[in-house]
Every structure is written in structure tokens, then in C-alpha cells.
Design a protein around this motif. Structure first.
Motif: not given
Length: 626
Positions: A139-165
Motif C-alpha cells: 500500500v503506497l504511503e506517498s505520491g499521487p497513488f497514496t492508499g492504493l494497494r499494488l500487488p506486484h514487485a516492479s513499477a512496470r507490472a503495477n502500472a499495467l495493473h493500474v491501467l487494466r483494473s
């Protein structure tokens, strides 16, 4: 960065933490809308061109709750933002350490993992570590996506998750590549989504995108129309809103994602470089709505001749003076080299969107590319400002995202359908004048209602007194009845202050007493409405004690509201679509901001009061709350 426990029922952390601290709305209110800037430039560098994400804060990070407004830069910008907290790529399989922690083996981009978030303090995995493929959610604690729970270990995979979901709809102002290219390229990632992504725009923009992009020539037809693959579906919006949907202040707003509604207004983005009949695109004829039938060859030839003459006149017209005259704007002080009523013009359409949070009714206004009315062949900004002025007075609009592509060194003839500081200030002066008029009209209406309530109370007292007098003594004597009637008539004469006929409007009456239906009538829907409503002053008391109303163009609110408050006080104007000069020295955004502040200071010196708004230069990766 530390992971957070708990959630809000949708697999995400508590979103209230995301809006704490400095992320507050107007006057310290809890924010209702968040706008994330993905791209703030208008080119020429392709990595940072126009793109935004908008969400309702009350909806949290629900799946499908984010709205993309333009997408020149999109997925790549999300990756850059997430690189603050994640490595670009995981660089290898994640492993479970002997202590049960999760270890990411390098970041795969040639850099050390320093500065990036990791899920373990273990320096390296042991030989006994067991390979795993899914890291623990973060769960991000800072930045524009604060509070968003991201499931992956890399920025690329999480960005794609944001795009799709999370991003479900793309709201496009106009089909120029710097507002669309990211979306088009990113459609290759839509195949794994559970339903098509929606592209929402005015019909003319949808038709252009269908015809010129998803045509199996420039790009495969990935839409669900004309036999396409079906990754993208279209939502054709109605200009000015849809009168058949919504109610009250929300009437006309078309839902584009859950919790967010939109009203769309056409604005002009310069004129076409080619003339009909060799060139024509649907919806580009000034004064005609989308869906108007195409012109025949004779009409097209006539339009081509008139447009050619008009274009020559425009490019030979003198430039707009750099100075701002007292209590005047370039809209009213300089005639526009526009066509006569019998001629037509071929202009480039763009859109201004009012985006409304369904839970709080608060709104932001986001412009596409737009030119000043003062030099436009088809001036249409005034309609948008009328709507905005009413919303500012009502307290529901506090942020305006508008372009300012160049600094004031750019001549009018080479603005190419864009704004520069002198023209932006002039446009905001028009808005400020409308805000003053709307405030005066509202104060006048409240005064009239207050007098009506007072009159109603007086009528009630009179009726009770008459009833009491009628009960005394039976009133059987006719002479006594006549005497009582005489006294009642005298009472009526003393009390009454309403003449038999309404008082005529004088030539000196303020225009604030005659406001356009778009400003005064809160239920008005048509953006082309020319109907006006005249407020008739029918009370002698109002004539003896008039509410002072400022003349049109005045920037100083007075009368029943504070003269010390500038008309646009509390409004943030976020500058977007800045065209980078790619030269040595300071960025052009610094010159633009300096020009805007200089014009504001000049207004304060010459008029005693400026606009009062705050100018903010947008930056990719920043977010703005209201």
C-alpha cells in the motif's frame, strides 16, 4: 516505505489517509476530487504530453473508478510515478527468505536497488530459499497513488495493473496526437481486461478517431464497431449535456465512470489550414452541432471562397496589444476578424469538460486546446465562462485546468489556436466580470425574496387584526361597519408600497438585473440559449434603497458582498499544455508564470484589484485536490 494493514472492503487501504495533511480542498474542506497530472506539456518532446487522471475521493480506489482525461502520455507516465517506490523491473524471481520475508533479486535496470522500495531487509537470499512468484501487496504511503494497494514487485507490472483494473474511461477533448497517442499505443494492453475500455467524446471527435486512427491502416480496428476486435467501445456525449438525465444541479451530467459525471462544451482550437471543398470534417462548421448533414458541392465551394478570404484577413490582422486596458479585456476591446453572418468557417473543434463528483457535487473544469475569443473565427469560450461563473458563485467550482502554450513573446498570427498569458488574462477577465454579475444577481434575488417574506408576515398580521375587529360587538350597525371599512382602506393605503403597474426599466439599470439564462436559470441546459430573463423591480422600497450592482466588465464586487474580495479569490488556475522551447536557460513555464503575475500586478495597479486567482504550473507526477 512500510506496508499498511487493513482495507476498505475492495482490496485497498483506507483512502482517508491519502487525503490527509496538505491534500485539502477549498477552505480546508475535505477534498472531493483528485486530479493526477500524467503529462503537462504540449510538445515537442513526446514523453510528457497532455494527460490526466481524475477520481472521486469518496469512492476510494474502487476498480474502474478512474477517469483519464486525454492520454497523450499515459502508461509510461504511470510507470515513472511508480518508479519512486518500486524498481522498474524485478530483475529476477522473487524469493522467500529463511525468515519468511520477501526478497527481490535486483531491479533489472542496471541500477542498484537503493532508493527503491523493497519488501525485506535481508541482504541476499540463502541457498535454501524457496522461489515464489507473487510478492506481498504493498500500500503506497506517498505520491499521487497514496492508499492504493499494488500487488506486484516492479513499477512496470503495477502500472499495467493500474491501467487494466482502475482506469475504465478515456475522456478525449479532441483527436490531436498529443492528446491521444498514449491511449492508442496502450490499446495493445487492453486484451486482458474484463470488459472494453470506453472512449467518451463528442460525436465529431469519435468519428475522427474511428475514421483516421482505428481504420486498419494507421492502427488496427480495436473498437467494437465496423467489425473491430472489441477492446474499445465509444460513448458519444451530447454538447452541453443531456437534458434527459439527472435532476436539479446535476441535470444534464452524463456519467462516464461511477461517481463522476460530465458536461461537455465545444471550444475553438484555430481554423483549418485547408479550405472546403478539398477539406471538410464533421462538426467543424461554426454554429452547427455534430450530426449536421454534409454540405453539397455548391455549398462547399462557396464556403471555401469565403473561408479563404477570412483566413487571409486573420493572418494580416494586427496583433493583440500586450497591455491590458483598465476594466477591459481583449474580448471586448479588440474586434475579432471573424466572418459575416452569411459566411461560414471551418474551425478545429476542441472541448471543455465540467467534471462533477456525484457525492459532493463539486466540480473541476478541464479545457482541451483552446484559442482566445478575441481572434477566433468561431468564439465559443463565453458560453463556458457563463457556466463556470455560476458554479464559482455557488461554491462548487474551485479548479480550472487551462492551457497556456506560449509566453507573451509569441505573436497572435503564430498562436496556432492556443493561448498565451495576455490572452489568458483577458479570458479570465471575462469570467471575473460574469462572476461579479452573478453575485449581484444572487444578492438581488435574495433581497427580493426577503422583502416578499416580510410582506407575507405583514399580510398575516393585518388579517389577524381584521378578524379580531370583526368579532368585537357583532358589528351589526351599518354606520359602524362603514367607519371600520374606511379605517381598513386607510390602513391598506399606508401599508401598500406596490404600484398598480410594474416600474419600467430605466436606461441606467445595471446589466446585472438582466442576466443570461445560462447564468441565472440554474436548470438551463442549452449552451446556445439566447433567452434572457429580466428582473422587474416592483417595490418602491427597492427603488428608494437599491442594491448597488456593478456595471458589465467591472471586476470589483460591491453592494451586499465584500468589496475587499477579488472576484476569482480562492480559484486555482492550473496551467497545462506548455510547449517546451527545448532551449538553454530557464524553462518557458517560468516566463509564462512571470507574464501572468505581471498582468495580475498591472490589474491591481490600474484598477485597485486583480483577479484574485492563484496560478499554478502543472507538473507531471503531481496531483491536485478540490
Amino acid at each position: 516505505m512500510k506496508d499498511k494493514e487493513g482495507g476498505n472492503g475492495n482490496g485497498n487501504g483506507n483512502d482517508e489517509t491519502a487525503v490527509a495533511g496538505s491534500n485539502t480542498g477549498v477552505q480546508g474542506q475535505k477534498p472531493a476530487l483528485q486530479v493526477i497530472c500524467l503529462g503537462s506539456s504540449g510538445g515537442p518532446c513526446e514523453e510528457n504530453v497532455t494527460g490526466f487522471l481524475v477520481r472521486s475521493v469518496a469512492r476510494g480506489w474502487e476498480r474502474g473508478s478512474m477517469l483519464a482525461v486525454d492520454a497523450g502520455s499515459h502508461l509510461a507516465a504511470i510507470v515513472r510515478i511508480l518508479e519512486r517506490d518500486f524498481p522498474l523491473v524485478s530483475g529476477g524471481a522473487a524469493r522467500a527468505g529463511s525468515d519468511g520475508s520477501v526478497v527481490v533479486n535486483g531491479n533489472g535496470n542496471g541500477n542498484s536497488a537503493a532508493g527503491h522500495m523493497t519488501s525485506s531487509l535481508s541482504p541476499s537470499p540463502s541457498d535454501d530459499d524457496e522461489l515464489i512468484h507473487v510478492p506481498e501487496p504493498t500500500v503506497l504511503e506517498s505520491g499521487p497513488f497514496t492508499g492504493l494497494r499494488l500487488p506486484h514487485a516492479s513499477a512496470r507490472a503495477n502500472a499495467l495493473h493500474v491501467l487494466r483494473s482502475y482506469i475504465s474511461t478515456y475522456l478525449i477533448t479532441h483527436p490531436h496526437l498529443d492528446h491521444l497517442s498514449g491511449f492508442v499505443i496502450n490499446t495493445a494492453a487492453f486484451h486482458a481486461t474484463s470488459k472494453p475500455k470506453t472512449l467518451a467524446a463528442l460525436p465529431s471527435a469519435v468519428d475522427a478517431i474511428k475514421q483516421h486512427i482505428f481504420n486498419d491502416v494507421i492502427w488496427p480496428n480495436l473498437t467494437d464497431e465496423d467489425g473491430g476486435v472489441g477492446f474499445v467501445t465509444f460513448q458519444r456525449l451530447k454538447e452541453g449535456g443531456d437534458v434527459m438525465v439527472g435532476e436539479g444541479e446535476g441535470r444534464g451530467y452524463i456519467d462516464v465512470v461511477d461517481g463522476l459525471g460530465v458536461r461537455s462544451f465545444k471550444v475553438s482550437h484555430g481554423n483549418c489550414t485547408k479550405s472546403p471543398p478539398s477539406h471538410h470534417h464533421r462538426g467543424s462548421i461554426a454554429g452547427l452541432q455534430d450530426g449536421h448533414p454534409a454540405l453539397n458541392s455548391e455549398q462547399s465551394q462557396a464556403m471555401g471562397r469565403s473561408l479563404s478570404t477570412s483566413q487571409h484577413a486573420q493572418f494580416s490582422a494586427p496583433g493583440t496589444p500586450g497591455g491590458i486596458a483598465p476594466r477591459q479585456s481583449s474580448y471586448s476591446s479588440q474586434p475579432s476578424p471573424r466572418l459575416s453572418a452569411t459566411e461560414t468557417s471551418c474551425v478545429v473543434d476542441s472541448t471543455a469538460f465540467f467534471i462533477r463528483d456525484g457525492d459532493t457535487q463539486r466540480e473541476v473544469l478541464i479545457f482541451g486546446d483552446v484559442e482566445p475569443d478575441s481572434i477566433s473565427l468561431s468564439p465559443r469560450n463565453r458560453t463556458v465562462w457563463q457556466e463556470a461563473a455560476r458554479k464559482i458563485v455557488s461554491g462548487v467550482l474551485g479548479r480550472v485546468f487551462i492551457e497556456c502554450s506560449y509566453d507573451d513573446t509569441q505573436a497572435d498570427t503564430v498562436l496556432f489556436g492556443h493561448l498565451c498569458p495576455r490572452h489568458l488574462i483577458a479570458e479570465l477577465q471575462v469570467l471575473a466580470g460574469m462572476v461579479v454579475e452573478a453575485k449581484a444577481a444572487r444578492a438581488f434575488e435574495r433581497s427580493v425574496r426577503k422583502r416578499k417574506r416580510s410582506a407575507a408576515v405583514a399580510n398575516g398580521v393585518e388579517s389577524a387584526a381584521k378578524h379580531a375587529m370583526a368579532q368585537e360587538g357583532g358589528l351589526s350597525d351599518r354606520k359602524r361597519s362603514r367607519s371600520l371599512a374606511g379605517r381598513s382602506a386607510q390602513w391598506d393605503a399606508r401599508r401598500s408600497s406596490v404600484p398598480d403597474q410594474p416600474l419600467p426599466q430605466t436606461a441606467s439599470a445595471s446589466p446585472a438585473t438582466k442576466v443570461s439564462n445560462a447564468v441565472e436559470n440554474h436548470g438551463g441546459m442549452s449552451p446556445r440559449s439566447t433567452a434572457t430573463t429580466t428582473i422587474a423591480t416592483t417595490n418602491v422600497h427597492a427603488q428608494q434603497h437599491p442594491v448597488h450592482q456593478p456595471a458589465r466588465g467591472s471586476l470589483v464586487p460591491s453592494g451586499t458582498y465584500s468589496e475587499d474580495v477579488a472576484p476569482l479569490a480562492g480559484i486555482k488556475v492550473i496551467i497545462i499544455h506548455i510547449k517546451d522551447t527545448m532551449k538553454d536557460g530557464p524553462h518557458v513555464s517560468e516566463s509564462i508564470l512571470a507574464d501572468l503575475r505581471e498582468h495580475e500586478a498591472r490589474l491591481q495597479d490600474m484598477e485597485g484589484q486583480g483577479l484574485g486567482c492563484e496560478f499554478v504550473i502543472s507538473q507531471s507526477g503531481e496531483s491536485y485536490f478540490f
